[in-house]
Design a protein around this motif. Structure first.
Motif, PDB file in Angstrom:
ATOM      1  N   ASP A 129       6.881  16.998   6.113  1.00 37.36           N
ATOM      2  CA  ASP A 129       6.495  15.647   5.693  1.00 37.36           C
ATOM      3  C   ASP A 129       6.844  14.610   6.755  1.00 37.36           C
ATOM      4  N   ALA A 130       7.997  14.769   7.401  1.00 39.88           N
ATOM      5  CA  ALA A 130       8.398  13.819   8.441  1.00 39.88           C
ATOM      6  C   ALA A 130       7.475  13.912   9.655  1.00 39.88           C
ATOM      7  N   GLN A 131       7.137  15.129  10.056  1.00 33.11           N
ATOM      8  CA  GLN A 131       6.196  15.299  11.162  1.00 33.11           C
ATOM      9  C   GLN A 131       4.859  14.639  10.833  1.00 33.11           C
ATOM     10  N   ARG A 132       4.396  14.883   9.626  1.00 30.79           N
ATOM     11  CA  ARG A 132       3.102  14.335   9.213  1.00 30.79           C
ATOM     12  C   ARG A 132       3.127  12.805   9.208  1.00 30.79           C
ATOM     13  N   GLY A 170       9.463  -8.410  12.986  1.00 32.07           N
ATOM     14  CA  GLY A 170       8.145  -8.134  13.552  1.00 32.07           C
ATOM     15  C   GLY A 170       7.838  -6.662  13.714  1.00 32.07           C
ATOM     16  N   ILE A 171       8.542  -5.820  12.985  1.00 35.01           N
ATOM     17  CA  ILE A 171       8.397  -4.366  13.120  1.00 35.01           C
ATOM     18  C   ILE A 171       7.788  -3.805  11.843  1.00 35.01           C
ATOM     19  N   ALA A 172       6.729  -3.025  11.982  1.00 38.19           N
ATOM     20  CA  ALA A 172       6.108  -2.366  10.835  1.00 38.19           C
ATOM     21  C   ALA A 172       7.027  -1.246  10.354  1.00 38.19           C
ATOM     22  N   ALA A 173       7.111  -1.085   9.043  1.00 35.95           N
ATOM     23  CA  ALA A 173       8.017  -0.078   8.481  1.00 35.95           C
ATOM     24  C   ALA A 173       7.297   0.704   7.389  1.00 35.95           C
ATOM     25  N   PHE A 174       7.599   1.984   7.323  1.00 34.60           N
ATOM     26  CA  PHE A 174       6.923   2.898   6.405  1.00 34.60           C
ATOM     27  C   PHE A 174       7.986   3.736   5.702  1.00 34.60           C
ATOM     28  N   VAL A 175       8.110   3.569   4.398  1.00 34.66           N
ATOM     29  CA  VAL A 175       9.118   4.300   3.635  1.00 34.66           C
ATOM     30  C   VAL A 175       8.543   5.652   3.243  1.00 34.66           C
ATOM     31  N   LEU A 176       9.239   6.706   3.666  1.00 30.92           N
ATOM     32  CA  LEU A 176       8.760   8.069   3.430  1.00 30.92           C
ATOM     33  C   LEU A 176       9.355   8.634   2.147  1.00 30.92           C
ATOM     34  N   LYS A 177       8.492   8.945   1.212  1.00 28.02           N
ATOM     35  CA  LYS A 177       8.898   9.691   0.023  1.00 28.02           C
ATOM     36  C   LYS A 177       8.614  11.158   0.321  1.00 28.02           C
ATOM     37  N   TYR A 178       9.636  11.845   0.798  1.00 33.10           N
ATOM     38  CA  TYR A 178       9.459  13.227   1.257  1.00 33.10           C
ATOM     39  C   TYR A 178       9.872  14.218   0.181  1.00 33.10           C
ATOM     40  N   ASP A 182       0.834  -1.191   0.000  1.00 33.47           N
ATOM     41  CA  ASP A 182       0.000   0.000   0.000  1.00 33.47           C
ATOM     42  C   ASP A 182       0.873   1.247   0.000  1.00 33.47           C
ATOM     43  N   ILE A 183       0.518   2.206  -0.821  1.00 41.33           N
ATOM     44  CA  ILE A 183       1.166   3.516  -0.830  1.00 41.33           C
ATOM     45  C   ILE A 183       0.082   4.538  -0.566  1.00 41.33           C
ATOM     46  N   ILE A 184       0.241   5.319   0.506  1.00 35.35           N
ATOM     47  CA  ILE A 184      -0.800   6.271   0.878  1.00 35.35           C
ATOM     48  C   ILE A 184      -0.283   7.694   0.733  1.00 35.35           C
ATOM     49  N   GLN A 185      -1.182   8.591   0.368  1.00 41.39           N
ATOM     50  CA  GLN A 185      -0.844  10.004   0.287  1.00 41.39           C
ATOM     51  C   GLN A 185      -0.566  10.530   1.689  1.00 41.39           C
ATOM     52  N   LEU A 186       0.492  11.323   1.811  1.00 37.98           N
ATOM     53  CA  LEU A 186       0.842  11.878   3.120  1.00 37.98           C
ATOM     54  C   LEU A 186      -0.142  12.961   3.543  1.00 37.98           C
ATOM     55  N   TRP A 187      -0.592  13.731   2.574  1.00 36.85           N
ATOM     56  CA  TRP A 187      -1.492  14.839   2.848  1.00 36.85           C
ATOM     57  C   TRP A 187      -2.833  14.594   2.164  1.00 36.85           C
ATOM     58  N   ASP A 188      -3.834  15.375   2.581  1.00 38.17           N
ATOM     59  CA  ASP A 188      -5.152  15.249   1.979  1.00 38.17           C
ATOM     60  C   ASP A 188      -5.197  16.060   0.680  1.00 38.17           C
ATOM     61  N   ASP A 189      -6.204  16.841   0.493  1.00 36.98           N
ATOM     62  CA  ASP A 189      -6.374  17.533  -0.788  1.00 36.98           C
ATOM     63  C   ASP A 189      -5.280  18.557  -1.071  1.00 36.98           C
ATOM     64  N   ILE A 190      -4.875  19.295  -0.038  1.00 37.48           N
ATOM     65  CA  ILE A 190      -3.913  20.378  -0.225  1.00 37.48           C
ATOM     66  C   ILE A 190      -2.612  20.044   0.494  1.00 37.48           C
ATOM     67  N   ILE A 191      -1.517  20.053  -0.238  1.00 38.62           N
ATOM     68  CA  ILE A 191      -0.198  19.854   0.365  1.00 38.62           C
ATOM     69  C   ILE A 191       0.287  21.204   0.883  1.00 38.62           C
ATOM     70  N   GLU A 199       4.357  14.499  -4.892  1.00 36.84           N
ATOM     71  CA  GLU A 199       3.318  14.008  -3.987  1.00 36.84           C
ATOM     72  C   GLU A 199       3.967  13.115  -2.932  1.00 36.84           C
ATOM     73  N   PRO A 200       4.236  13.662  -1.746  1.00 40.15           N
ATOM     74  CA  PRO A 200       4.859  12.843  -0.695  1.00 40.15           C
ATOM     75  C   PRO A 200       3.932  11.715  -0.260  1.00 40.15           C
ATOM     76  N   THR A 201       4.537  10.548  -0.022  1.00 38.00           N
ATOM     77  CA  THR A 201       3.760   9.359   0.318  1.00 38.00           C
ATOM     78  C   THR A 201       4.457   8.549   1.408  1.00 38.00           C
ATOM     79  N   LEU A 202       3.696   7.600   1.939  1.00 39.65           N
ATOM     80  CA  LEU A 202       4.231   6.551   2.803  1.00 39.65           C
ATOM     81  C   LEU A 202       3.940   5.211   2.142  1.00 39.65           C
ATOM     82  N   GLU A 203       4.971   4.377   1.997  1.00 41.74           N
ATOM     83  CA  GLU A 203       4.772   3.021   1.509  1.00 41.74           C
ATOM     84  C   GLU A 203       4.792   2.087   2.714  1.00 41.74           C
TER      85      GLU A 203
END
Length: 291
Positions: free
Chosen positions: A116-119, A90-98, A10-19, A44-48
């Motif tokens: 982006d990192a804070q978000r 056993g650790i969840a990991a999220f790759v930040l495309k900042y 899954d790749i999710i948008q970091l922000w909603d409508d407005i970055i 478009e910054p994302t989290l994978e």
């Protein structure tokens, strides 16, 4: 557009409508896929999302910030490959495309990566139940310039939001632990990585910005426990970045562990095939079990 070339995760948008801190431009995101997948001009910054099996899940999670001199992201080398390793523990990991500060789509260049990192941390806490993670066991990890971003987050997680806040944006952005691999820490000219500094702050930066983003100056008792790896023969990012940050952590009674290897140079990722340097992830895992 979210590009599906990386994986089936899954790749999710970091922000909603407005970055926030963005402006219209005709700039396009660039992806090159040679020996390493590199992404530049992030639009478009994302989290994978990489999740372990429920049976192996420890409840811990980490946001991973790939390096690339604040000009590009070594997305698989210092992102996807690392996330997969975390899943084996056993650790969840999220790759930040900042977002990268040289993008024409950004208004205030130096603010965007930290925003982006804070978000990212806030989103993990907001969706903790969905991803089966513990809100109090969420860390950040960064490589090279990504290590500068991670250490900025770890020392300046309360940096104010200069945009209209949503419910997510009022959640604490403080990571519970921090992992830094051959990190850029300082912006001061004696030990900084000039490419990262030029990209983030410009070639002739205001001294106040240099001080602001020299993270060894902002360590406090609230800085999270930190694990550091560097090589003594790093010719791109001097080992003094890690040494001085370690001393600042100790001076503030922050629990920290540091491993300085005599070889490895810069940008070794998992260091596969590099003799005992490739055991650094084992040291990290031992440390994570104890915090």
């Amino acid at each position: 557009m979210i590009h599906p070339i990386f994986s089936q995760n899954d790749i999710i948008q970091l922000w909603d409508d407005i970055i926030p801190n963005s402006q219209n431009s005709e700039e396009l995101e660039i992806i090159t896929n040679t020996d390493i997948i590199r992404i530049s001009k992030v639009q478009e910054p994302t989290l994978e999302v990489y999740l372990p099996s429920k049976k192996n899940n420890t409840g811990k999670a980490v946001v991973i910030c790939p390096g690339g001199g604040y000009q590009a992201l070594a997305y698989d080398w210092e992102g996807i490959d690392i996330a997969k390793w975390f899943n084996t523990k056993g650790i969840a990991a999220f790759v930040l495309k900042y977002r990268l500060p040289d993008s024409k789509s950004i208004k205030v260049s130096y603010e965007a990566p930290l925003q982006d990192a804070q978000r990212a941390i806030r989103l993990l806490r907001f969706h903790a139940e969905k991803w089966h993670i513990n809100k109090n066991k969420i860390g950040v990890m960064g490589f090279s310039a990504g290590g500068h971003l991670a250490s900025t987050l770890g020392t300046q997680f309360n940096y104010p939001n200069h945009f209209k806040e949503s419910n997510v944006d009022i959640i604490s952005a403080r990571p519970d632990f921090m992992v830094l691999l051959y990190p850029v820490v300082t912006m001061k000219s004696n030990f900084t990585h000039k490419g990262s500094r030029n990209s983030l702050l410009g070639k002739i930066p205001d001294e106040k910005l240099v001080e602001k983003f020299s993270n060894e100056l902002h360590v406090s008792k609230n800085t999270p426990p930190t694990f550091i790896v560097h090589s003594g023969d790093d010719e791109l990012v001097p080992v003094e970045n890690s040494l001085n940050f370690y001393n600042a952590l100790r001076s503030n009674n922050v629990k920290t562990e540091m491993h300085i290897y005599p070889y490895g140079g810069h940008g070794f990722s998992l260091a596969i095939g590099k003799d005992y340097l490739q055991t650094w992830p084992d040291r990290l895992y031992d440390w994570l079990k104890g915090i």
